[in-house]
Design a protein around this motif. Structure first.
Motif, PDB file in Angstrom:
ATOM      1  N   PRO A   1      -4.391   3.687   5.488  1.00  0.00           N
ATOM      2  CA  PRO A   1      -3.930   4.194   6.788  1.00  0.00           C
ATOM      3  C   PRO A   1      -2.721   3.417   7.312  1.00  0.00           C
ATOM      4  O   PRO A   1      -2.677   2.192   7.256  1.00  0.00           O
ATOM      5  CB  PRO A   1      -5.141   3.982   7.702  1.00  0.00           C
ATOM      6  CG  PRO A   1      -6.322   3.945   6.772  1.00  0.00           C
ATOM      7  CD  PRO A   1      -5.804   3.307   5.508  1.00  0.00           C
ATOM      8  N   GLY A   2      -1.715   4.157   7.783  1.00  0.00           N
ATOM      9  CA  GLY A   2      -0.526   3.547   8.364  1.00  0.00           C
ATOM     10  C   GLY A   2       0.359   2.826   7.369  1.00  0.00           C
ATOM     11  O   GLY A   2       1.133   1.944   7.747  1.00  0.00           O
ATOM     12  N   ALA A   3       0.279   3.194   6.104  1.00  0.00           N
ATOM     13  CA  ALA A   3       1.035   2.478   5.061  1.00  0.00           C
ATOM     14  C   ALA A   3       2.537   2.568   5.297  1.00  0.00           C
ATOM     15  O   ALA A   3       3.084   3.631   5.567  1.00  0.00           O
ATOM     16  CB  ALA A   3       0.698   3.024   3.677  1.00  0.00           C
ATOM     17  N   ARG A   4       3.162   1.419   5.218  1.00  0.00           N
ATOM     18  CA  ARG A   4       4.622   1.295   5.205  1.00  0.00           C
ATOM     19  C   ARG A   4       4.931   0.262   4.143  1.00  0.00           C
ATOM     20  O   ARG A   4       4.419  -0.861   4.207  1.00  0.00           O
ATOM     21  CB  ARG A   4       5.150   0.861   6.576  1.00  0.00           C
ATOM     22  CG  ARG A   4       6.679   0.868   6.657  1.00  0.00           C
ATOM     23  CD  ARG A   4       7.177   0.578   8.072  1.00  0.00           C
ATOM     24  NE  ARG A   4       6.694  -0.693   8.582  1.00  0.00           N
ATOM     25  CZ  ARG A   4       7.228  -1.884   8.322  1.00  0.00           C
ATOM     26  NH1 ARG A   4       8.274  -1.985   7.522  1.00  0.00           N
ATOM     27  NH2 ARG A   4       6.716  -2.976   8.844  1.00  0.00           N
ATOM     28  N   LEU A   5       5.741   0.624   3.148  1.00  0.00           N
ATOM     29  CA  LEU A   5       5.957  -0.275   2.020  1.00  0.00           C
ATOM     30  C   LEU A   5       7.346  -0.153   1.446  1.00  0.00           C
ATOM     31  O   LEU A   5       8.073   0.793   1.723  1.00  0.00           O
ATOM     32  CB  LEU A   5       4.910  -0.031   0.937  1.00  0.00           C
ATOM     33  CG  LEU A   5       4.778   1.386   0.349  1.00  0.00           C
ATOM     34  CD1 LEU A   5       5.767   1.600  -0.773  1.00  0.00           C
ATOM     35  CD2 LEU A   5       3.375   1.601  -0.153  1.00  0.00           C
ATOM     36  N   SER A   6       7.681  -1.150   0.645  1.00  0.00           N
ATOM     37  CA  SER A   6       8.890  -1.145  -0.187  1.00  0.00           C
ATOM     38  C   SER A   6       8.417  -1.170  -1.635  1.00  0.00           C
ATOM     39  O   SER A   6       7.401  -1.799  -1.949  1.00  0.00           O
ATOM     40  CB  SER A   6       9.744  -2.393   0.066  1.00  0.00           C
ATOM     41  OG  SER A   6      10.132  -2.483   1.402  1.00  0.00           O
ATOM     42  N   PHE A   7       9.152  -0.482  -2.507  1.00  0.00           N
ATOM     43  CA  PHE A   7       8.786  -0.532  -3.916  1.00  0.00           C
ATOM     44  C   PHE A   7      10.027  -0.448  -4.788  1.00  0.00           C
ATOM     45  O   PHE A   7      11.051   0.107  -4.383  1.00  0.00           O
ATOM     46  CB  PHE A   7       7.770   0.554  -4.284  1.00  0.00           C
ATOM     47  CG  PHE A   7       8.257   1.967  -4.078  1.00  0.00           C
ATOM     48  CD1 PHE A   7       8.784   2.690  -5.137  1.00  0.00           C
ATOM     49  CD2 PHE A   7       8.174   2.570  -2.831  1.00  0.00           C
ATOM     50  CE1 PHE A   7       9.222   3.991  -4.957  1.00  0.00           C
ATOM     51  CE2 PHE A   7       8.603   3.873  -2.642  1.00  0.00           C
ATOM     52  CZ  PHE A   7       9.128   4.585  -3.703  1.00  0.00           C
ATOM     53  N   ALA A   8       9.924  -1.031  -5.963  1.00  0.00           N
ATOM     54  CA  ALA A   8      11.002  -1.007  -6.951  1.00  0.00           C
ATOM     55  C   ALA A   8      10.398  -1.299  -8.317  1.00  0.00           C
ATOM     56  O   ALA A   8       9.264  -1.785  -8.404  1.00  0.00           O
ATOM     57  CB  ALA A   8      12.070  -2.037  -6.611  1.00  0.00           C
ATOM     58  N   MET A   9      11.146  -1.025  -9.349  1.00  0.00           N
ATOM     59  CA  MET A   9      10.627  -1.199 -10.705  1.00  0.00           C
ATOM     60  C   MET A   9      11.523  -2.119 -11.526  1.00  0.00           C
ATOM     61  O   MET A   9      12.725  -2.209 -11.298  1.00  0.00           O
ATOM     62  CB  MET A   9      10.513   0.148 -11.399  1.00  0.00           C
ATOM     63  CG  MET A   9       9.600   1.097 -10.667  1.00  0.00           C
ATOM     64  SD  MET A   9       8.891   2.308 -11.740  1.00  0.00           S
ATOM     65  CE  MET A   9       8.176   3.419 -10.532  1.00  0.00           C
ATOM     66  N   ILE A  10      10.882  -2.761 -12.475  1.00  0.00           N
ATOM     67  CA  ILE A  10      11.565  -3.531 -13.511  1.00  0.00           C
ATOM     68  C   ILE A  10      11.199  -2.864 -14.830  1.00  0.00           C
ATOM     69  O   ILE A  10      10.015  -2.620 -15.088  1.00  0.00           O
ATOM     70  CB  ILE A  10      11.110  -5.008 -13.512  1.00  0.00           C
ATOM     71  CG1 ILE A  10      11.666  -5.750 -12.300  1.00  0.00           C
ATOM     72  CG2 ILE A  10      11.535  -5.702 -14.793  1.00  0.00           C
ATOM     73  CD1 ILE A  10      11.246  -7.207 -12.211  1.00  0.00           C
TER      74      ILE A  10
END
Length: 149
Positions: free
Chosen positions: A51-60
């Motif tokens: 609930p309420g997720a706020r995220l940053s994501f990236a890949m290697i």
């Protein structure tokens, strides 16, 4: 089957500080992180069951596989406290060309290993070597050399 599985696209790791993780993985393994994407909203929260997720994501990328790094800004995650024996625990195993050299190099760079390398003595993997280490969040990684002779 009406579909086929063609491979593993990525393995995801939730981390406490993406910048710190990227610096560590870049320093230790000479890996280059991809672009960072931000995510939030109801569809994301529902899909992740956070609930309420706020995220940053990236890949290697490593060969044809990717490691996805996710940093949850909301809600902040709990510290990693799992052992290899806990249900759901996972690790990423990186195949290296020379485990002894990798162990020495990583140790010199400050990597913390659980124990010295192990050589398998019997079975189909006899002669292979492996060692476990932890990243800055305590996530288990393994380095592996197949059938070292």
């Amino acid at each position: 089957m009406v579909f086929t599985v063609s491979g593993v696209h990525h393995v995801g790791l939730s981390v406490s500080d993406m910048k710190r993780s990227f610096e560590w993985y870049s320093t230790m393994f000479d890996l280059v992180p991809g672009d960072v994407t931000e995510g939030s909203g109801e569809a994301l929260s529902d899909s992740l069951q956070v609930p309420g997720a706020r995220l940053s994501f990236a890949m290697i990328s490593i060969g044809s596989t990717r490691i996805e790094f996710l940093e949850y800004h909301n809600p902040r995650g709990r510290e990693f406290d799992r052992t290899n024996g806990d249900i759901g625990s996972a690790h990423i195993c990186l195949e290296v060309s020379d485990l002894d050299q990798a162990y020495a190099d990583l140790t010199a760079k400050g990597a913390v290993f659980n124990a010295p390398p192990v050589t398998l003595e019997t079975g189909v993997h006899a002669g292979s070597k492996w060692a476990y280490l932890r990243d800055p969040d305590g996530i288990q990684l393994e380095i592996w050399q197949s059938n070292a002779v």
